[in-house]
Motif scaffolding. Structure first.
Motif, PDB file in Angstrom:
ATOM      1  N   ASP A  93       0.826  -1.222   0.000  1.00  0.00           N
ATOM      2  CA  ASP A  93       0.000   0.000   0.000  1.00  0.00           C
ATOM      3  C   ASP A  93       0.857   1.267   0.000  1.00  0.00           C
ATOM      4  OD1 ASP A  93      -2.309  -1.521   0.049  1.00  0.00           O
ATOM      5  OD2 ASP A  93      -2.431  -1.521   2.243  1.00  0.00           O
ATOM      6  N   ASP A  94       2.150   1.124  -0.253  1.00  0.00           N
ATOM      7  CA  ASP A  94       3.087   2.247  -0.172  1.00  0.00           C
ATOM      8  C   ASP A  94       2.688   3.384  -1.117  1.00  0.00           C
ATOM      9  OD1 ASP A  94       6.109   3.046   0.589  1.00  0.00           O
ATOM     10  OD2 ASP A  94       5.739   3.550  -1.506  1.00  0.00           O
ATOM     11  N   ASN A  95       2.757   4.618  -0.606  1.00  0.00           N
ATOM     12  CA  ASN A  95       2.501   5.787  -1.451  1.00  0.00           C
ATOM     13  C   ASN A  95       3.670   6.778  -1.413  1.00  0.00           C
ATOM     14  OD1 ASN A  95       2.292   6.988   1.039  1.00  0.00           O
ATOM     15  ND2 ASN A  95       0.106   7.493   0.890  1.00  0.00           N
ATOM     16  N   GLN A  97       5.514   7.574   1.331  1.00  0.00           N
ATOM     17  CA  GLN A  97       5.671   8.297   2.600  1.00  0.00           C
ATOM     18  C   GLN A  97       7.041   8.019   3.215  1.00  0.00           C
ATOM     19  OE1 GLN A  97       3.684   5.654   1.941  1.00  0.00           O
ATOM     20  NE2 GLN A  97       2.696   4.890   3.802  1.00  0.00           N
ATOM     21  N   TYR A 249       5.687   3.960   7.554  1.00  0.00           N
ATOM     22  CA  TYR A 249       4.369   3.332   7.590  1.00  0.00           C
ATOM     23  C   TYR A 249       3.735   3.469   8.974  1.00  0.00           C
ATOM     24  CZ  TYR A 249       6.253   1.249   3.354  1.00  0.00           C
ATOM     25  OH  TYR A 249       6.828   1.071   2.124  1.00  0.00           O
TER      26      TYR A 249
END
Length: 269
Positions: A93-95, A97, A249
């Motif tokens: 789900d990394d965006n 950040q 995260y």
């Protein structure tokens, strides 16, 4: 997203690394790549993450780190060894950040006519003498500050302020501050010799320069790297232009880390 795993040789660490590799290989969103990763997962402790940092130093601007600790809680490790699935879910789900911390730039000049050296430290650099008292001149922003006599000096980053620096009486600095610190090791203070006797913290536009009275028989460290075979003319320390990035995260407040690590405060106390 390309992910690498950097593990120590401990049994638990190897087990966790194997689980991570299996889940990364099974993921449709992740690809294992130890040569050109975007994310490096360190499995072990703070020492393992230090090693991972130096292993991937040349690509530091393109990498974010994640730490899994398989022993005692570390300052660079946010995840536990039983949270492999949760970490892989976060990777998927990394965006982008991240949180970044300052690094220490180290420039060394020698008297043997050989090439100068440049290093980068995540935690600290120390200078000690093999035998006898170490005597050095200390300059801050090219102006003479003091002549130090004692066992040695430690120059640290904010994140490194909780490591060796703390054990020699240095201050703990929140890593949100872009600063470096020099701390004394067993300085000699009497009617004849005098030093400030306390840690000195300098801003990013100032440089700390150490000039040993004797270039030989000194030991210089840069995190886990040790130099003892070349005569040192001077060492200059400053904030590095690069920074280290961690994939954020989850976030543990810095002072909560300090409290948990050194004081052992519990919510029910």
């Amino acid at each position: 997203m390309k992910v690498a795993i950097y593990s120590n040789d401990g049994f638990t660490s190897k087990e966790v690394a194997t689980q991570l590799k299996e889940k990364i290989d099974a993921s449709e969103k992740l690809e294992y790549d130890g040569l050109n990763p975007q994310i490096v997962i360190s499995v072990g402790g703070d020492g393992t993450l230090l090693s991972a940092f130096h292993h991937y130093r040349d690509a530091i601007s393109k990498i974010r780190f994640v730490g899994i600790h398989t022993g005692h809680l570390g300052f660079y490790t946010d995840w536990r060894d039983y949270e492999v699935k949760e970490l892989v879910d976060s990777l998927e789900d990394d965006n982008g950040q991240s949180v970044s911390y300052p690094l220490l730039s180290i420039k060394v000049q020698y008297t043997d006519g050989g090439p100068d050296d440049s290093f980068v430290a995540l935690n600290e650099s120390t200078l000690k003498r093999i035998n006898g008292t170490m005597v050095t001149d200390i300059y801050i922003k090219d102006e003479f500050f003091e002549k130090f006599r004692g066992d040695g000096l430690c120059v640290s980053t904010p994140t490194g302020s909780t490591a060796y620096n703390k054990s020699v009486g240095g201050a703990i600095i929140n890593p949100q501050l872009n600063a470096i610190q020099v701390s004394e090791m067993a300085s000699i203070n009497n009617r004849v010799f005098r030093t400030l006797g306390s840690p000195v913290i300098v801003p990013p536009d100032e440089t700390i320069t150490i000039v040993p009275d004797s270039p030989k028989h000194n030991i210089l460290t840069c995190d886990q790297l040790l130099i003892s075979d070349r005569p040192i003319k001077s060492i200059s320390y400053s904030i590095c232009n690069d920074r280290i990035y961690f994939a954020q995260y989850r976030h543990t407040h810095f002072w909560k880390r300090v409290s948990n690590s050194f004081i052992g405060v519990h919510e029910d106390d």
